[in-house]
Enzyme design. Sequence first.
Site, short mmCIF file in Angstrom:
data_model
loop_
_atom_site.label_atom_id
_atom_site.label_comp_id
_atom_site.label_asym_id
_atom_site.label_seq_id
_atom_site.Cartn_x
_atom_site.Cartn_y
_atom_site.Cartn_z
N TYR A 153 -79.57 63.22 -66.75
CA TYR A 153 -79.65 63.62 -68.01
C TYR A 153 -78.99 62.73 -68.67
O TYR A 153 -77.24 62.52 -69.61
CB TYR A 153 -79.15 65.22 -68.35
CG TYR A 153 -80.19 66.09 -68.06
CD1 TYR A 153 -81.09 67.32 -68.60
CD2 TYR A 153 -79.86 66.98 -66.59
CE1 TYR A 153 -81.32 68.04 -67.85
CE2 TYR A 153 -80.46 67.51 -65.78
CZ TYR A 153 -81.90 68.49 -66.59
OH TYR A 153 -82.18 68.89 -66.06
N TYR A 163 -77.83 76.77 -64.88
CA TYR A 163 -78.71 75.56 -64.07
C TYR A 163 -78.70 76.59 -63.27
O TYR A 163 -80.12 76.39 -62.50
CB TYR A 163 -77.61 74.90 -64.73
CG TYR A 163 -78.97 72.98 -64.25
CD1 TYR A 163 -79.49 72.46 -65.69
CD2 TYR A 163 -79.07 72.53 -63.08
CE1 TYR A 163 -80.33 71.54 -64.62
CE2 TYR A 163 -80.01 71.96 -62.24
CZ TYR A 163 -80.73 71.12 -64.15
OH TYR A 163 -82.00 70.49 -63.90
N HIS A 208 -79.69 69.96 -54.61
CA HIS A 208 -78.24 68.41 -55.06
C HIS A 208 -76.71 69.29 -55.06
O HIS A 208 -77.21 70.84 -55.69
CB HIS A 208 -79.24 68.42 -56.61
CG HIS A 208 -79.73 67.04 -55.93
ND1 HIS A 208 -80.79 66.39 -56.95
CD2 HIS A 208 -80.54 66.32 -55.12
CE1 HIS A 208 -81.48 65.41 -56.82
NE2 HIS A 208 -81.60 65.69 -55.68
N LYS A 265 -86.04 76.08 -66.44
CA LYS A 265 -85.93 77.47 -66.04
C LYS A 265 -88.01 78.20 -66.28
O LYS A 265 -87.89 79.29 -65.76
CB LYS A 265 -85.59 77.68 -67.25
CG LYS A 265 -83.89 77.76 -67.44
CD LYS A 265 -83.15 78.80 -66.07
CE LYS A 265 -82.15 78.34 -66.03
NZ LYS A 265 -81.60 77.17 -64.74
N PRO A 273 -88.40 71.93 -71.07
CA PRO A 273 -88.10 71.82 -69.26
C PRO A 273 -86.92 71.70 -69.30
O PRO A 273 -86.42 70.89 -68.17
CB PRO A 273 -89.68 71.65 -69.32
CG PRO A 273 -89.65 70.15 -70.29
CD PRO A 273 -89.37 71.21 -71.28
#
Length: 388
Positions: free
Chosen positions: A198, A381, A72, A295, A291
């Site tokens: 998100y 990220y 991604h 990580k 979560p």
Amino acid sequence: MRTRVAVVGAGPAGLLLSHLLDAEGVDSVVVETRTRDHVESRIRAGILEQSTVDVLTAAGLGGRLAAQGDRHRGIHLQWPHERHHLDFETLIGRSVTVYGQTEVQKDLGAAVRQPVLYGVRDTAVHDAESERPYLTFEDAEGHRQRLDAEVVVGCDGSFGPSRGSVPQAVRQTWERTYPYSWLGILADVAPSTDELIYAWHPDGFALHSMRSATVSRLYLQVPNGTPVRDWPDDRIWEALATRLGHGQDGWQLTPGPITDRSVLPMRSFVQQPMRHGRLFLAGDAAHIVPPTGAKGLNLAVADVALLAPALASWLLRGDPALADAYPGTALRRVWRCTHFSWWMTTMLHTGGDPFDAQLQLSQLRRVTTSEAAARELAENYAGLPIGF
């Protein structure tokens, strides 16, 4: 029994450590409370940082990952009537890969060549402060065993014996429990999005993730203590559709058969030191993150990627410098990832306070309109260098 490194826990951290030690020429034995089938079937994380992909590939574990993993470029951030894509590759030249922890576990189980003892009970760490630490446990056949070693590594998570084997007098812990949980589902339906969404919503956070081209992984923010039975299928899909913006700009959420559901409490936890004598901690034995920032598994991989060469240098060449540095080096990354996970969590989860809601929306607008702010999110990220 005798080995150079006794590893407690056969999850990804323990098996990867054994695999990396083997490549360095260091013997190890791994002991695990659960069965191999149980360990390989647990539904866990699914997003691999670029750093994790690099470690697994360099270790010869990248075959199925390259063939089946879904790379991604970034993520979508959303709030009502707005959805924005953050392109990590454009921002920082790095990406993430969707590849479930269950698949990583299977790859490690097939590759590891050192002994792994499943189904043991009553594992205990002894004499960690001496030069000859050892484990005792009852094996799967009910026989008491002793495993002598030069080093013990605890990769046994929150509830294993390793964390508690660090004396309370030298132990420091930091913990935050969040006032919400995640209701997570697996559904046999193709993802309704190309990359993760998100979503901030007044009703609560939602996340659309995936495990493959035919399996979706989705989450809803729910109050702590929520019983799974309170969320039948229809209610789950209705809430997901509302929070993820079904019908917004023509986007559609496709429901499907739910094959697994569970409620996951959210907390942050760090314990130090990550070494006491000849006992080293790695992964969830030393730290837990919510979560939201993806990580947990990645931190465990980073820990053992640091620890394996450190132990090899010490045990094979008599140079303890890297082993001595491990706690500090690992904790720098742990605290950076702990902060990022907290930041993502508090930015996206609603608590009913209108003032806080406006602060969250302001932060989301900042991240999606400022290249500097977007790059900061992307760097964290997609994964900082292992030994940054």
